[in-house]
Motif scaffolding. Structure first.
Motif, PDB file in Angstrom:
ATOM      1  N   GLN A 194       0.824  -1.207   0.000  1.00 57.34           N
ATOM      2  CA  GLN A 194       0.000   0.000   0.000  1.00 57.34           C
ATOM      3  C   GLN A 194       0.859   1.258   0.000  1.00 57.34           C
ATOM      4  O   GLN A 194       0.575   2.227  -0.704  1.00 57.34           O
ATOM      5  N   ASP A 238      -8.184  -4.538   8.505  1.00 56.82           N
ATOM      6  CA  ASP A 238      -8.847  -3.469   9.249  1.00 56.82           C
ATOM      7  C   ASP A 238      -9.012  -3.793  10.727  1.00 56.82           C
ATOM      8  O   ASP A 238      -9.454  -2.936  11.499  1.00 56.82           O
ATOM      9  N   ARG A 272      -2.439   1.082  16.228  1.00 54.93           N
ATOM     10  CA  ARG A 272      -3.847   1.459  16.341  1.00 54.93           C
ATOM     11  C   ARG A 272      -4.150   1.815  17.790  1.00 54.93           C
ATOM     12  O   ARG A 272      -3.759   1.084  18.711  1.00 54.93           O
ATOM     13  N   THR A 292      -3.020   1.999   8.401  1.00 54.87           N
ATOM     14  CA  THR A 292      -2.985   1.916   6.946  1.00 54.87           C
ATOM     15  C   THR A 292      -4.251   1.249   6.429  1.00 54.87           C
ATOM     16  O   THR A 292      -4.598   0.143   6.860  1.00 54.87           O
ATOM     17  N   HIS A 293      -4.929   1.905   5.523  1.00 54.97           N
ATOM     18  CA  HIS A 293      -6.102   1.308   4.883  1.00 54.97           C
ATOM     19  C   HIS A 293      -5.635   0.573   3.635  1.00 54.97           C
ATOM     20  O   HIS A 293      -5.108   1.179   2.697  1.00 54.97           O
ATOM     21  N   ALA A 339      -9.598  -6.649  -0.065  1.00 57.37           N
ATOM     22  CA  ALA A 339      -8.871  -5.377  -0.018  1.00 57.37           C
ATOM     23  C   ALA A 339      -7.798  -5.296  -1.100  1.00 57.37           C
ATOM     24  O   ALA A 339      -7.538  -4.220  -1.644  1.00 57.37           O
TER      25      ALA A 339
END
Length: 551
Positions: free
Chosen positions: A273, A291, A428, A473-474, A503
């Motif tokens: 990503q 996620d 997170r 990070t998405h 994803a």
């Protein structure tokens, strides 16, 4: 007023200037959260913006060059000086068996200096330890493959030896690089000096026992802050991904291949990503839902863990004569519940250890997660020992149980548990109110009396001295990757792997059906999985559809 498009040849001659100019435009257009690496899904809209702002004066070739350069993170700028790695023998003394094994195999080791804070490349630095097992078929060499064992917190330096065995003939065409991530293994360490791996605990049966856990977790966080408050903000997956890209650069590779297990699969996804276009062949084994990674990653895995325990109970019941745990699955599970009840009444004495009601559920959660006969037999022996202790009979731990208890109950586990917690807390933010955890525990306990209080328990992250420096990070990109998962994985569940597949839209999901396992390729021993992965590593071509294998 825009002028007409210039001739293609003139643009090619001038592309060195154009690439730098349009790369800056791309970075300016990229939203701030992505300034260290724009995600690939923004490419189309951003390229339209660049084209409009340059009056369309980009040939397709220059546009691609500009886009490729633009997505380079800021750490790729001039601030990080070039380095040459000093490859040398891996063994660090006569007792370093892992280093000796690497040396005998022809591997060499080195240290790489990287910024502690990648936004300040001229500031404080740390060291990364890496090993390299070079390709022996240099004429057909494919490239470099970077490896990660997971955890986070698992050393990876010795991993090239196991991966070479799994890869069989294709291993001769890769340089296999085992990288101990920042603060792990032989890299610059992060050890909080914890008296035990005490964050791996169940909340216990009562609010009083949970409040004890709250005090313990607060103390662990404070101990870590006292020792490492200056580096904790930089223990996270995004900075580890930046380190990997510096490894790529210093090895002189335009692209790298990647193989990661469990958390290592998440790390690999984050790298794709943040650094689009920098990977060749990517294998993500036992990948969870990207996620959900973080301090509460275990939440929601109760069903899978209970199914694994029931599967083991059926196996043990068929061998009641050998283990004496119950002649039916129901009776085996009754034995397990009796062990838990005994620990609630009084800690179990096992050799030099006292095992209480907050430790027993953890032991019972990790044992049944592998359905191979040897693993099931090993767990049956552990339950035998726990059962002896529950009946207040002399109980001595075997080697496997002794290793688990040393890790969980003594300071021997601090060097591994510390970076594990630090990275999860750094990735997170966790809820700060203990009542949030208690309410989740009580809701889960109704359906999952054994594993609900474990999977929803509070961690040191609730009291961590710093919040994450960046947002999680998405993951959303079209990078080609092969995701490998077992339908009965109790740790990073099959549903989680399907979420990773959704994803990463360019991926394929290789499913091992009717299997309870965590870590498949080259570890579980399924010839179908190993062959399909090795075919991909050889050809670089993903299967046309999502393939399946049977146990």
């Amino acid at each position: 007023m825009c002028t007409s498009r210039r001739a293609g040849m003139e643009m090619i001659v001038r592309y060195r200037v154009s690439v730098g100019q349009y790369s800056r435009l791309y970075q300016d257009a990229c939203p701030q959260p992505y300034r260290d690496g724009c995600p690939a899904e923004l490419a189309s809209s951003l390229m339209k913006s660049i084209t409009a702002r340059t009056c369309g004066r980009l040939t397709p070739v220059v546009a691609l060059l500009a886009l490729s350069a633009a997505v380079a993170p800021l750490a790729e700028a001039d601030g990080v000086p070039p380095q040459r790695l000093n490859w040398k023998p891996c063994a660090q003394g006569p007792d370093d068996s892992a280093g000796k094994d690497l040396d005998r195999a022809g591997a060499r080791c080195a240290e790489l200096t990287v910024p502690l804070d990648h936004s300040r490349p001229g500031g404080r630095t740390i060291k990364l330890a890496l090993s390299r097992l070079p390709a022996t078929d240099r004429a057909h060499r494919i490239g470099t493959m970077v490896l990660n064992n997971g955890g986070p917190g698992e050393p990876t330096l010795g991993m090239p030896l196991q991966v070479r065995t799994a890869m069989k003939d294709v291993a001769t065409r890769y340089d296999l690089v085992g990288l101990d991530p920042r603060f792990v293994g032989r890299s610059t360490p992060l050890d909080c000096g914890w008296p035990s791996g005490m964050f791996l605990r169940s909340a216990g049966p009562t609010r009083t026992r949970f409040d004890h856990q709250v005090a313990v977790q607060r103390d662990l966080a404070e101990r870590c802050a006292q020792r490492h408050s200056d580096v904790l903000p930089y223990a996270n997956t995004r900075d580890t991904a930046r380190d990997i890209d510096l490894v790529r650069r210093v090895l002189g590779e335009r692209r790298i291949s990647f193989l990661g297990y469990s958390y290592g699969a998440y790390l690999g996804a984050v790298y794709t990503q943040m650094f689009p276009g920098r990977t060749d062949r990517v294998v993500l084994d036992s990948a969870g839902d990207p996620d959900k990674w973080g301090p509460r990653a275990l939440q929601g895995t109760e069903d899978e863990t209970e199914r694994a325990l029931r599967g083991w109970a059926a196996w043990a019941a068929e061998r009641h004569g050998a283990y004496g745990l119950g002649a039916t699955p129901t009776r085996v599970l009754a034995t397990v519940n009796a062990i838990v009840t005994a620990a609630e009444n009084h800690p179990l004495r096992i050799g030099p250890y006292e095992v209480d009601d907050q430790t027993v559920p953890y032991l019972l959660s990790i044992g049944p997660g592998d359905d191979r006969p040897a693993a099931r037999a090993g767990f049956a022996s552990i339950v035998q020992t726990l059962n002896e202790a529950a009946h207040r009979r002399p109980a001595e731990p075997g080697p496997e149980l002794d290793g688990l208890l040393r890790f969980v109950l003594t300071s021997a586990g601090s060097s591994l548990a510390s970076p594990t917690a630090a990275i999860a807390c750094g990735d997170r933010a966790a809820p700060r109110d203990p009542d949030t955890y208690w309410n989740d525990i009580q809701r889960s306990r109704a359906r999952h009396p054994l594993f609900g209080p474990l999977k929803n328990n509070i961690w040191p992250c609730a009291f961590w001295p710093n919040l994450p420096r960046e947002r999680p990070t998405h993951i959303a990109n079209p990078t080609p990757a092969l995701i490998v998962s077992a339908t009965g994985d109790p740790a990073t569940t099959y549903e989680g792997s399907k979420a990773m597949h959704r994803a990463m839209t360019g991926s394929r999901l290789l499913t091992l059906r009717n299997t309870t396992a965590h870590g498949i390729y080259g570890e579980y021993g399924n010839a179908c999985v190993d062959t399909k992965v090795n075919t991909y590593l050889t050809t670089g071509t993903l299967p046309p559809t999502n393939p399946t294998c049977q146990s």
